[in-house]
Design a protein around this motif. Structure first.
Motif, PDB file in Angstrom:
ATOM      1  N   LEU A  38      36.612  26.807  34.383  1.00 20.04           N
ATOM      2  CA  LEU A  38      37.592  27.370  35.319  1.00 20.04           C
ATOM      3  C   LEU A  38      36.884  27.894  36.568  1.00 20.04           C
ATOM      4  N   LEU A  39      35.774  28.575  36.383  1.00 18.85           N
ATOM      5  CA  LEU A  39      35.029  29.119  37.512  1.00 18.85           C
ATOM      6  C   LEU A  39      34.401  28.044  38.381  1.00 18.85           C
ATOM      7  N   SER A  40      34.154  26.874  37.803  1.00 15.80           N
ATOM      8  CA  SER A  40      33.441  25.823  38.534  1.00 15.80           C
ATOM      9  C   SER A  40      34.304  25.120  39.578  1.00 15.80           C
ATOM     10  N   ALA A  41      35.597  25.398  39.608  1.00 10.35           N
ATOM     11  CA  ALA A  41      36.462  24.795  40.627  1.00 10.35           C
ATOM     12  C   ALA A  41      35.981  25.216  42.016  1.00 10.35           C
ATOM     13  N   GLN A  42      35.646  24.237  42.853  1.00  8.90           N
ATOM     14  CA  GLN A  42      35.132  24.482  44.201  1.00  8.90           C
ATOM     15  C   GLN A  42      33.902  25.386  44.191  1.00  8.90           C
ATOM     16  N   CYS A  43      33.102  25.249  43.158  1.00 11.66           N
ATOM     17  CA  CYS A  43      31.861  26.020  43.035  1.00 11.66           C
ATOM     18  C   CYS A  43      30.867  25.177  42.259  1.00 11.66           C
ATOM     19  N   THR A  44      29.600  25.300  42.555  1.00  5.80           N
ATOM     20  CA  THR A  44      28.594  24.509  41.861  1.00  5.80           C
ATOM     21  C   THR A  44      28.334  25.049  40.453  1.00  5.80           C
ATOM     22  N   ASP A  45      27.941  24.166  39.568  1.00  8.14           N
ATOM     23  CA  ASP A  45      27.594  24.584  38.210  1.00  8.14           C
ATOM     24  C   ASP A  45      26.430  25.572  38.229  1.00  8.14           C
ATOM     25  N   ARG A  78      33.040  36.965  42.357  1.00  6.94           N
ATOM     26  CA  ARG A  78      33.282  36.752  43.794  1.00  6.94           C
ATOM     27  C   ARG A  78      32.430  35.629  44.389  1.00  6.94           C
ATOM     28  N   PRO A  79      31.141  35.486  44.037  1.00  6.34           N
ATOM     29  CA  PRO A  79      30.335  34.423  44.630  1.00  6.34           C
ATOM     30  C   PRO A  79      30.830  33.008  44.321  1.00  6.34           C
ATOM     31  N   CYS A  80      31.698  32.874  43.322  1.00  8.96           N
ATOM     32  CA  CYS A  80      32.212  31.549  42.970  1.00  8.96           C
ATOM     33  C   CYS A  80      33.297  31.066  43.920  1.00  8.96           C
ATOM     34  N   GLY A  81      33.874  31.965  44.700  1.00 10.28           N
ATOM     35  CA  GLY A  81      34.975  31.585  45.563  1.00 10.28           C
ATOM     36  C   GLY A  81      36.298  31.616  44.810  1.00 10.28           C
ATOM     37  N   LEU A  82      37.368  31.746  45.552  1.00  7.91           N
ATOM     38  CA  LEU A  82      38.712  31.835  44.959  1.00  7.91           C
ATOM     39  C   LEU A  82      38.758  32.909  43.878  1.00  7.91           C
ATOM     40  N   SER A  83      38.014  33.976  44.106  1.00  9.52           N
ATOM     41  CA  SER A  83      37.827  34.986  43.060  1.00  9.52           C
ATOM     42  C   SER A  83      39.120  35.700  42.674  1.00  9.52           C
ATOM     43  N   ALA A  84      40.005  35.915  43.625  1.00 11.74           N
ATOM     44  CA  ALA A  84      41.251  36.609  43.298  1.00 11.74           C
ATOM     45  C   ALA A  84      42.087  35.811  42.309  1.00 11.74           C
ATOM     46  N   GLN A  85      42.281  34.525  42.615  1.00 11.58           N
ATOM     47  CA  GLN A  85      43.075  33.669  41.736  1.00 11.58           C
ATOM     48  C   GLN A  85      42.397  33.479  40.387  1.00 11.58           C
ATOM     49  N   LYS A  86      41.094  33.256  40.417  1.00  7.58           N
ATOM     50  CA  LYS A  86      40.369  33.001  39.172  1.00  7.58           C
ATOM     51  C   LYS A  86      40.344  34.232  38.268  1.00  7.58           C
ATOM     52  N   ALA A  87      40.164  35.406  38.857  1.00  4.88           N
ATOM     53  CA  ALA A  87      40.131  36.636  38.062  1.00  4.88           C
ATOM     54  C   ALA A  87      41.471  36.866  37.370  1.00  4.88           C
ATOM     55  N   LYS A  88      42.544  36.681  38.117  1.00  8.48           N
ATOM     56  CA  LYS A  88      43.877  36.843  37.527  1.00  8.48           C
ATOM     57  C   LYS A  88      44.088  35.844  36.394  1.00  8.48           C
ATOM     58  N   ALA A  89      43.674  34.604  36.626  1.00  6.19           N
ATOM     59  CA  ALA A  89      43.851  33.568  35.607  1.00  6.19           C
ATOM     60  C   ALA A  89      43.046  33.878  34.348  1.00  6.19           C
ATOM     61  N   ILE A  90      41.820  34.347  34.519  1.00  6.54           N
ATOM     62  CA  ILE A  90      40.958  34.637  33.372  1.00  6.54           C
ATOM     63  C   ILE A  90      41.554  35.735  32.498  1.00  6.54           C
ATOM     64  N   VAL A  91      41.998  36.807  33.120  1.00  4.29           N
ATOM     65  CA  VAL A  91      42.578  37.912  32.357  1.00  4.29           C
ATOM     66  C   VAL A  91      43.900  37.491  31.713  1.00  4.29           C
ATOM     67  N   LYS A  92      44.717  36.769  32.476  1.00  2.00           N
ATOM     68  CA  LYS A  92      46.030  36.367  31.954  1.00  2.00           C
ATOM     69  C   LYS A  92      45.891  35.372  30.809  1.00  2.00           C
ATOM     70  N   LEU A  93      45.032  34.360  30.961  1.00  5.27           N
ATOM     71  CA  LEU A  93      44.895  33.375  29.893  1.00  5.27           C
ATOM     72  C   LEU A  93      44.293  34.005  28.648  1.00  5.27           C
ATOM     73  N   SER A  94      43.443  35.003  28.828  1.00  2.00           N
ATOM     74  CA  SER A  94      42.872  35.706  27.676  1.00  2.00           C
ATOM     75  C   SER A  94      43.969  36.398  26.879  1.00  2.00           C
ATOM     76  N   ASN A  95      44.905  37.028  27.591  1.00  2.00           N
ATOM     77  CA  ASN A  95      46.046  37.656  26.924  1.00  2.00           C
ATOM     78  C   ASN A  95      46.911  36.624  26.205  1.00  2.00           C
ATOM     79  N   ILE A  96      47.109  35.475  26.826  1.00  4.84           N
ATOM     80  CA  ILE A  96      47.915  34.417  26.216  1.00  4.84           C
ATOM     81  C   ILE A  96      47.243  33.891  24.952  1.00  4.84           C
ATOM     82  N   LEU A  97      45.939  33.726  25.000  1.00  5.97           N
ATOM     83  CA  LEU A  97      45.215  33.240  23.816  1.00  5.97           C
ATOM     84  C   LEU A  97      45.402  34.195  22.641  1.00  5.97           C
ATOM     85  N   ILE A  98      45.424  35.478  22.927  1.00  6.61           N
ATOM     86  CA  ILE A  98      45.624  36.482  21.870  1.00  6.61           C
ATOM     87  C   ILE A  98      47.065  36.424  21.359  1.00  6.61           C
ATOM     88  N   GLU A  99      48.001  36.367  22.284  1.00  5.77           N
ATOM     89  CA  GLU A  99      49.417  36.416  21.906  1.00  5.77           C
ATOM     90  C   GLU A  99      49.884  35.155  21.179  1.00  5.77           C
TER      91      GLU A  99
END
Length: 210
Positions: A38-45, A78-99
């Protein structure tokens, strides 16, 4: 020569060039791989691998990640770019995985694609690298090379994926995906290499391409 015959010859070259195929993104399980991809979108490995140690020290499982403030995650990634969207997605998907999945990453493509921030390419990488299920993730390197090698029309990433699945046997998809990524990084003209220097483009590439 048919596309399948060309693909077979290209496969031989790739096998000779890349006998060892390390997975580019550092991870220890399906969850950490999912987050890394997920973090690698528009960011180097390489950059992702520099950032994930700090992120996973904070939380390397959905139970710990779900309770993190989005802003805390954002500052780390933040250095990966698109940090706002990615951070929200990471936290939200983590909650979904639990639920929905008891904290486990689902091993089905359609379920993965339902998760926030997880597109088809990300889901494909997780399917093949975490669960060993056949998939052919297509990134910009693969999309470009498939067209250059006349294995696809290059009209879209989705079309390129379908074309490559037709010309390469299913049991080769994972290997070819990684080999094409490594090849693109090493020989891509966008990185200063000339087509005539390329061991594949020089034989099978479209004429007139730079």
């Amino acid at each position: 020569m048919t596309k399948k015959e060309t693909a077979q010859e290209i496969g031989k070259i790739l096998d000779n060039l890349y006998t060892e195929l390390p997975i580019p993104l550092d991870h220890k399980d399906p969850y950490t791989l999912l987050i890394a991809v997920l973090l690698s979108a528009q960011c180097t490995d390489k950059r992702v691998n520099m950032i994930t140690p700090e992120l996973f020290a904070l939380a390397d499982n959905p139970f710990d990640m779900a309770g993190q403030p989005v802003e805390t995650v954002r500052e780390i990634i933040r250095p990966c770019g698109l940090s706002a969207q990615k951070a929200k997605a990471i936290v939200k998907l983590s909650n979904i995985l639990i639920e929905k999945y008891e904290g486990k990453v689902p091993a089905e493509m359609d379920l993965l694609e339902e998760l926030p921030g997880v597109g088809h390419k990300t889901a494909s990488v997780v399917m093949v690298q975490a669960f060993g299920k056949p998939a052919f993730p297509v990134d910009t390197h693969i999309h470009r090379l498939a067209y250059r090698w006349k294995l696809s029309t290059g009209k879209s990433v989705a079309k390129t994926e379908k074309d490559l699945k037709k010309v390469f046997p299913e049991d080769e998809w994972d290997r070819r995906h990684l080999q094409m990524i490594f090849f693109g990084r090493e020989y891509c003209p966008a990185r200063g290499h000339k087509p005539e220097e390329c061991p594949i483009c020089s034989k099978y590439g479209r004429k007139g391409m730079k």
